[in-house]
Design a protein around this motif. Structure first.
Motif, PDB file in Angstrom:
ATOM      1  N   ARG A   1      -3.780   4.854   9.538  1.00  0.00           N
ATOM      2  CA  ARG A   1      -3.923   3.541   8.916  1.00  0.00           C
ATOM      3  C   ARG A   1      -4.574   3.659   7.543  1.00  0.00           C
ATOM      4  N   GLU A   2      -5.575   4.479   7.430  1.00  0.00           N
ATOM      5  CA  GLU A   2      -6.240   4.695   6.148  1.00  0.00           C
ATOM      6  C   GLU A   2      -5.288   5.349   5.147  1.00  0.00           C
ATOM      7  N   PHE A   3      -4.509   6.319   5.610  1.00  0.00           N
ATOM      8  CA  PHE A   3      -3.521   6.972   4.750  1.00  0.00           C
ATOM      9  C   PHE A   3      -2.470   5.975   4.273  1.00  0.00           C
ATOM     10  N   ALA A   4      -1.978   5.138   5.183  1.00  0.00           N
ATOM     11  CA  ALA A   4      -0.949   4.159   4.823  1.00  0.00           C
ATOM     12  C   ALA A   4      -1.497   3.121   3.854  1.00  0.00           C
ATOM     13  N   ASP A   5      -2.719   2.734   3.994  1.00  0.00           N
ATOM     14  CA  ASP A   5      -3.314   1.727   3.125  1.00  0.00           C
ATOM     15  C   ASP A   5      -3.593   2.245   1.726  1.00  0.00           C
ATOM     16  N   SER A   6      -3.768   3.525   1.563  1.00  0.00           N
ATOM     17  CA  SER A   6      -4.153   4.034   0.251  1.00  0.00           C
ATOM     18  C   SER A   6      -3.042   4.860  -0.394  1.00  0.00           C
ATOM     19  N   TRP A   7      -2.806   6.039   0.102  1.00  0.00           N
ATOM     20  CA  TRP A   7      -1.900   6.966  -0.558  1.00  0.00           C
ATOM     21  C   TRP A   7      -0.434   6.580  -0.413  1.00  0.00           C
ATOM     22  N   MET A   8      -0.057   6.064   0.738  1.00  0.00           N
ATOM     23  CA  MET A   8       1.343   5.685   0.928  1.00  0.00           C
ATOM     24  C   MET A   8       1.687   4.495   0.041  1.00  0.00           C
ATOM     25  N   LEU A   9       0.754   3.567  -0.116  1.00  0.00           N
ATOM     26  CA  LEU A   9       0.973   2.435  -1.014  1.00  0.00           C
ATOM     27  C   LEU A   9       1.175   2.931  -2.442  1.00  0.00           C
ATOM     28  N   LEU A  10       0.368   3.872  -2.858  1.00  0.00           N
ATOM     29  CA  LEU A  10       0.511   4.447  -4.192  1.00  0.00           C
ATOM     30  C   LEU A  10       1.841   5.180  -4.345  1.00  0.00           C
ATOM     31  N   LEU A  11       2.232   5.921  -3.338  1.00  0.00           N
ATOM     32  CA  LEU A  11       3.504   6.647  -3.381  1.00  0.00           C
ATOM     33  C   LEU A  11       4.691   5.686  -3.463  1.00  0.00           C
ATOM     34  N   LEU A  12       4.703   4.655  -2.635  1.00  0.00           N
ATOM     35  CA  LEU A  12       5.809   3.705  -2.643  1.00  0.00           C
ATOM     36  C   LEU A  12       5.867   2.923  -3.948  1.00  0.00           C
ATOM     37  N   PHE A  13       4.729   2.577  -4.510  1.00  0.00           N
ATOM     38  CA  PHE A  13       4.702   1.897  -5.801  1.00  0.00           C
ATOM     39  C   PHE A  13       5.257   2.815  -6.890  1.00  0.00           C
ATOM     40  N   THR A  14       4.908   4.086  -6.855  1.00  0.00           N
ATOM     41  CA  THR A  14       5.415   5.051  -7.825  1.00  0.00           C
ATOM     42  C   THR A  14       6.930   5.210  -7.697  1.00  0.00           C
ATOM     43  N   VAL A  15       7.434   5.266  -6.483  1.00  0.00           N
ATOM     44  CA  VAL A  15       8.877   5.364  -6.270  1.00  0.00           C
ATOM     45  C   VAL A  15       9.567   4.113  -6.798  1.00  0.00           C
TER      46      VAL A  15
ATOM     47  N   VAL B   1      12.363   4.086  -9.808  1.00  0.00           N
ATOM     48  CA  VAL B   1      13.727   3.578  -9.647  1.00  0.00           C
ATOM     49  C   VAL B   1      14.033   2.542 -10.721  1.00  0.00           C
ATOM     50  N   ILE B   2      13.105   1.649 -11.004  1.00  0.00           N
ATOM     51  CA  ILE B   2      13.302   0.639 -12.046  1.00  0.00           C
ATOM     52  C   ILE B   2      13.503   1.308 -13.401  1.00  0.00           C
ATOM     53  N   LEU B   3      12.699   2.294 -13.715  1.00  0.00           N
ATOM     54  CA  LEU B   3      12.857   3.003 -14.987  1.00  0.00           C
ATOM     55  C   LEU B   3      14.179   3.770 -15.038  1.00  0.00           C
ATOM     56  N   TRP B   4      14.617   4.329 -13.916  1.00  0.00           N
ATOM     57  CA  TRP B   4      15.883   5.061 -13.863  1.00  0.00           C
ATOM     58  C   TRP B   4      17.062   4.127 -14.134  1.00  0.00           C
ATOM     59  N   VAL B   5      17.015   2.939 -13.553  1.00  0.00           N
ATOM     60  CA  VAL B   5      18.111   1.988 -13.732  1.00  0.00           C
ATOM     61  C   VAL B   5      18.197   1.516 -15.179  1.00  0.00           C
ATOM     62  N   PHE B   6      17.063   1.258 -15.804  1.00  0.00           N
ATOM     63  CA  PHE B   6      17.044   0.724 -17.160  1.00  0.00           C
ATOM     64  C   PHE B   6      16.876   1.802 -18.233  1.00  0.00           C
TER      65      PHE B   6
END
Length: 59
Positions: free
Chosen positions: A8-22, A26-31
């Motif tokens: 839960r701690e991992f998902a709340d911190s690092w996974m959120l950062l990873l998904l935001f980075t992805v 993707v937005i930068l890749w498209v544009f």
């Protein structure tokens, strides 16, 4: 620490950062510069045979 709390701690911190980075990547890749032609070609697929029907030959 229990496994659930650790995950839960991992998902709340690092996974959120990873998904935001992805998401931003993707937005930068498209544009990205130079992608306009690719997107225009893809968008025009339904209209490729507008002047005449597609041939009956499916070979």
């Amino acid at each position: 620490m229990h496994t659930y709390s650790l995950l839960r701690e991992f998902a709340d911190s690092w996974m959120l950062l990873l998904l935001f980075t992805v998401f931003v990547s993707v937005i930068l890749w498209v544009f990205r510069p130079g992608a306009r032609k690719t997107h225009q070609d893809t968008a025009a697929i339904p209209f490729r045979h507008d002047d005449r029907p597609a041939s009956e030959d499916r070979t």
